[in-house]
Design an enzyme around this catalytic site. Structure first.
Site, PDB file in Angstrom:
ATOM      1  N   ASP A 106       0.878  -1.173   0.000  1.00 19.11           N
ATOM      2  CA  ASP A 106       0.000   0.000   0.000  1.00 19.11           C
ATOM      3  C   ASP A 106       0.912   1.219   0.000  1.00 19.11           C
ATOM      4  O   ASP A 106       1.547   1.535   0.996  1.00 19.11           O
ATOM      5  CB  ASP A 106      -0.884  -0.027   1.265  1.00 19.11           C
ATOM      6  CG  ASP A 106      -1.709   1.253   1.442  1.00 19.11           C
ATOM      7  OD1 ASP A 106      -1.652   2.140   0.566  1.00 19.11           O
ATOM      8  OD2 ASP A 106      -2.411   1.352   2.468  1.00 19.11           O
ATOM      9  N   LYS A 143       2.698  11.029  -3.567  1.00 22.30           N
ATOM     10  CA  LYS A 143       1.666  10.321  -4.335  1.00 22.30           C
ATOM     11  C   LYS A 143       0.756  11.285  -5.095  1.00 22.30           C
ATOM     12  O   LYS A 143       0.257  10.968  -6.169  1.00 22.30           O
ATOM     13  CB  LYS A 143       0.833   9.471  -3.372  1.00 22.30           C
ATOM     14  CG  LYS A 143      -0.202   8.579  -4.044  1.00 22.30           C
ATOM     15  CD  LYS A 143      -0.828   7.667  -3.017  1.00 22.30           C
ATOM     16  CE  LYS A 143      -1.874   6.742  -3.587  1.00 22.30           C
ATOM     17  NZ  LYS A 143      -2.428   5.866  -2.546  1.00 22.30           N
ATOM     18  N   GLU A 157      -7.285   0.265  -4.663  1.00 19.38           N
ATOM     19  CA  GLU A 157      -7.319   0.172  -3.198  1.00 19.38           C
ATOM     20  C   GLU A 157      -8.649  -0.387  -2.672  1.00 19.38           C
ATOM     21  O   GLU A 157      -8.638  -1.278  -1.817  1.00 19.38           O
ATOM     22  CB  GLU A 157      -7.009   1.547  -2.582  1.00 19.38           C
ATOM     23  CG  GLU A 157      -5.533   1.902  -2.726  1.00 19.38           C
ATOM     24  CD  GLU A 157      -5.229   3.380  -2.545  1.00 19.38           C
ATOM     25  OE1 GLU A 157      -6.117   4.124  -2.096  1.00 19.38           O
ATOM     26  OE2 GLU A 157      -4.093   3.781  -2.852  1.00 19.38           O
ATOM     27  N   ASP A 177     -12.845   5.381   2.443  1.00 25.20           N
ATOM     28  CA  ASP A 177     -11.414   5.465   2.770  1.00 25.20           C
ATOM     29  C   ASP A 177     -11.046   6.887   3.166  1.00 25.20           C
ATOM     30  O   ASP A 177     -10.958   7.783   2.320  1.00 25.20           O
ATOM     31  CB  ASP A 177     -10.599   5.001   1.549  1.00 25.20           C
ATOM     32  CG  ASP A 177      -9.092   4.970   1.833  1.00 25.20           C
ATOM     33  OD1 ASP A 177      -8.647   5.529   2.852  1.00 25.20           O
ATOM     34  OD2 ASP A 177      -8.359   4.377   1.019  1.00 25.20           O
TER      35      ASP A 177
HETATM   36  P1  ADP Z   1      -3.039   7.387   3.739  1.00 29.54           P
HETATM   37  O1  ADP Z   1      -3.854   6.276   3.188  1.00 29.54           O
HETATM   38  O2  ADP Z   1      -3.500   8.739   3.283  1.00 29.54           O
HETATM   39  O3  ADP Z   1      -1.586   7.200   3.518  1.00 29.54           O
HETATM   40  P2  ADP Z   1      -3.634   6.437   6.458  1.00 29.54           P
HETATM   41  O4  ADP Z   1      -4.735   5.533   6.088  1.00 29.54           O
HETATM   42  O5  ADP Z   1      -2.410   5.813   7.007  1.00 29.54           O
HETATM   43  O6  ADP Z   1      -3.253   7.467   5.324  1.00 29.54           O
HETATM   44  O7  ADP Z   1      -4.229   7.473   7.527  1.00 29.54           O
HETATM   45  C1  ADP Z   1      -3.463   8.431   8.162  1.00 29.54           C
HETATM   46  C2  ADP Z   1      -4.363   9.273   9.028  1.00 29.54           C
HETATM   47  O8  ADP Z   1      -4.957   8.448  10.037  1.00 29.54           O
HETATM   48  C3  ADP Z   1      -3.642  10.399   9.735  1.00 29.54           C
HETATM   49  O9  ADP Z   1      -4.378  11.603   9.633  1.00 29.54           O
HETATM   50  C4  ADP Z   1      -3.624   9.898  11.198  1.00 29.54           C
HETATM   51  O10 ADP Z   1      -3.624  10.989  12.119  1.00 29.54           O
HETATM   52  C5  ADP Z   1      -4.930   9.147  11.264  1.00 29.54           C
HETATM   53  N1  ADP Z   1      -4.978   8.209  12.393  1.00 29.54           N
HETATM   54  C6  ADP Z   1      -4.100   7.228  12.685  1.00 29.54           C
HETATM   55  N2  ADP Z   1      -4.432   6.603  13.817  1.00 29.54           N
HETATM   56  C7  ADP Z   1      -5.572   7.207  14.264  1.00 29.54           C
HETATM   57  C8  ADP Z   1      -6.427   7.016  15.401  1.00 29.54           C
HETATM   58  N3  ADP Z   1      -6.164   6.100  16.312  1.00 29.54           N
HETATM   59  N4  ADP Z   1      -7.512   7.816  15.521  1.00 29.54           N
HETATM   60  C9  ADP Z   1      -7.776   8.764  14.587  1.00 29.54           C
HETATM   61  N5  ADP Z   1      -7.026   9.003  13.523  1.00 29.54           N
HETATM   62  C10 ADP Z   1      -5.931   8.224  13.349  1.00 29.54           C
HETATM   63 MG    MG Z   2      -4.559   4.783   2.135  1.00 30.84          MG
END
Ligand code: ADP
Ligand code: MG
Length: 622
Positions: free
Chosen positions: A23, A87, A187, A211
């Protein structure tokens, strides 16, 4: 059969040919693999502390490259040398970025509007492909550390709205990282796979995948039937995500410190990090307490779950509006959505879960897996399927926009219609329009409009060396081969001579998701006028061919016709020529009929003569 190999470095026996599921996210990336004995996918951390690798790259002054968690502090201290959100730049030109270009803290080069963006760090230029490959290399390393051997194959996920330029860029990044990318997967498809949705039934299963990541949001509605994953619709906002939650909390706290207290840059960043910590804590607790020193004074900040929920309510509403639009576009009813899947770290917040469950109220909610891992886990399952370990499942995706070539008069001739399954292979036969034509230009377009000028040009090449033949004689077979990643190969062959030309379509720059959406909408709003234009263009093309054939006939066969006939024909030819200006299909077709009617006996005369000459044993001049 997976091969058995020995890792020369460690001397261990590797009895598995691992294929990684990756991912490659805007905020975070991670790698997963099918865990041998369990037949369960597992996210890998290698020597890292967490499975999640922040999608960050820092370039040190001595040329060191730091990827992931360790690069985090540099966003504050050295924003100009620290790349995030790469990205967002994949497959994009500077023109594509538009007003968003000031979002980035590092330098994006603005050369020409339609060339691909580059990023400048010191004196070096980096393409988004190179930068993404650094993240992929880090993931590959982690996998190798944990699996104890070299790995060279991967499946990489991309958002459903990625166009082929963005997919190709992702594939190239993989190649650059030393990975053979077996497939690029959507995705939402991967997330559905992680939950095993729709695989065990014959009838259609409808899934909504919500998502919400760090900086992007998308919702996709999928139809799964017989192992075919079809993206019915996708909506979202590429500048909306958990970062906006953090910002809302920061704003809220800033309102609590006395007026006139100015935060330094690093204090603002520190407060943002505190806000993110508080947000995460509130996914479990009801209250979060933190403190921070600002301008020499200690401040205490608290945030209750109720306050947080209120702060993010408007942001959540925007995501639900997008869900409503996606549902509408999918032409399904709310009751027809069987499952909803939560993806992205931000769906850990309770208010988000509740909002999604409330919206898709007839669906079964899938939230048991880690939302920030689910895409990588699904990619690992897809990898396992590709490795041939799950023979019962066949995975297919569909293409979002039609693909075709330009034919006479600038018309789009669709070869692979939108929403066709991939991989796909379609052939169509064409011919020349002019006598003795030895070259034929093949222009490849993507889009839904009837005129190619309204669609997007992907590539162009010329089939050369067609043997000179009368117009209409050559048989030119054009084959479109769309592979499972949605990458197109086009081949043109003149069947009588075997002359062949081939091209892999690598578009120069990408479409934004808004553009893809706009192209689809345009095709609907312009459908009627498009059909009219097409009919006029077709009539004109037919007229031009008849004019050409008739003029040639007269020139060659004067002796068959009386002066009177020649004169009348040339008047009819003139009428037809003039009618082309009218842009009225009925007038043009009327003149074509008149001309055809008048000249039909000539052709019969020619046939008669040919037959009688043949009977005399003479050869016929064609
Ligand atoms: P992406 O797919 O855009 O790379 P992610 O799916 O990894 O991102 O999501 C990242 C986001 O998730 C960030 O804004 C982070 O602060 C939030 N996040 C991670 N853990 C938590 C949590 N426990 N509660 C709320 N938000 C969270
Ligand atoms: Mg993602």
């Amino acid at each position: 059969m997976p091969s058995i190999s020995i890792n020369i470095k460690s001397g261990t026996l590797q009895n598995k040919d691992y294929i990684l599921g990756i991912d490659l996210g805007t905020t975070n990336s991670l790698v997963a693999v099918m865990d041998g004995d369990q037949a369960e996918p597992k996210a890998l951390k290698g020597k890292g502390q967490h499975v999640i690798v922040p999608s960050l790259i820092h370039f040190g002054p001595e040329g060191q490259v730091i990827v992931g968690e360790a690069a985090k502090p540099f966003i504050v201290d050295h924003p100009e040398r620290t790349v995030y959100s790469v990205k967002r730049l994949m497959g994009k030109s500077y023109g594509d970025l538009g007003s968003h270009s000031d979002y980035f803290g590092y330098k994006i080069i603005d050369e020409q509007d339609d060339s691909l963006v580059k990023i400048k760090i010191d004196d070096r230029f980096y393409t988004p492909i190179e930068l993404s490959s650094l993240i992929l290399k880090e993931l590959k390393n982690r996998a190798e550390q944990e699996l104890g051997g070299s790995v060279s194959k991967a499946v990489i996920t991309v958002p459903a709205y990625f166009n082929d330029a963005q997919r190709q860029a992702t594939r190239d990044a993989g190649k650059l990282a030393g990975l053979e990318v077996l497939r690029i997967v959507n995705e939402p498809t991967a997330a559905s796979l992680a939950y095993g949705l729709g695989l065990d039934r014959e009838q259609d299963h409808h899934v909504a995948v919500y998502d919400l990541g760090g900086g992007t949001f998308d919702v996709s509605i999928l139809r799964i039937s017989n192992g075919i994953f079809e993206v019915l619709s996708t909506h979202g906002d590429t500048y909306l995500g958990g970062d906006d939650f953090d910002r809302a909390v920061v704003e809220h706290w800033l309102g609590q410190i006395p007026q006139g207290v100015e935060l330094s840059n690093s204090e603002t960043q520190a407060l943002r990090l505190k806000a993110e910590e508080a947000k995460k804590a509130l996914s479990k607790a009801d209250l979060s307490e933190s403190s921070l020193e600002i301008q020499g004074q200690q401040y205490h900040f608290s945030l209750s779950k109720a306050e947080f929920n209120q702060l993010i309510a408007p942001i959540l509403q925007r995501t639900l509006d997008a869900c409503a639009r996606a549902l509408k576009d999918s032409e399904l009813k709310l009751e027809e959505i069987d499952s909803a899947v939560l993806v992205g770290g931000s769906t850990r917040s309770e208010a988000v879960k509740e909002a999604v469950a409330g919206f898709f109220k007839h669906s079964e909610l899938n939230d048991s897996l880690n939302p920030d891992e689910v895409v990588a886990l699904g990619a690992a399952i897809e990898a396992d399927i590709l490795a041939g370990n799950r023979k019962d499942i066949l995975l297919l995706d569909v293409t979002p926009l039609s693909l075709g070539i330009e034919t006479l008069g600038g018309l789009m001739d669709t070869i692979i219609p939108r929403n066709s399954k991939v991989p796909n292979r379609v052939g169509k036969e064409y011919t020349t329009s002019v006598d003795g034509q030895v070259n034929m230009k093949i222009s490849v377009y993507q889009g839904e409009r009837e005129l190619v000028s309204e669609n997007r040009k992907l590539a162009e090449f010329t089939l050369q060396g067609i043997p000179a033949m009368p117009a209409g004689m050559p048989k030119i077979q054009v084959n479109f081969m769309l592979n499972a990643d949605g990458i197109l190969q086009v081949q043109a062959t003149e069947l009588r001579s075997g002359v062949k030309q081939h091209i892999e379509v690598k578009p120069q720059y990408g479409l934004t998701d808004e553009e893809v959406e706009r192209m689809l909408l345009d095709s609907i709003t312009h459908a009627e006028s498009d059909v009219k234009t097409r009919m006029v263009v077709e009539a004109k093309t037919e007229a031009e061919q008849i004019l050409y054939v008739t003029e040639r006939f007269i020139a060659k066969n004067k002796n068959l016709l009386s002066d009177q006939e020649i004169q009348s024909t040339s008047l009819l030819l003139n009428d037809l020529k003039n009618s082309l200006e009218s842009n009225d299909k009925d007038i043009i077709l009327g003149h074509i009929d008149e001309l055809n009617e008048y000249t039909r006996p000539f052709a019969e005369r020619l046939m008669d003569r040919s037959v009688s000459e043949a009977l005399k044993g003479k050869s016929i001049d064609s």
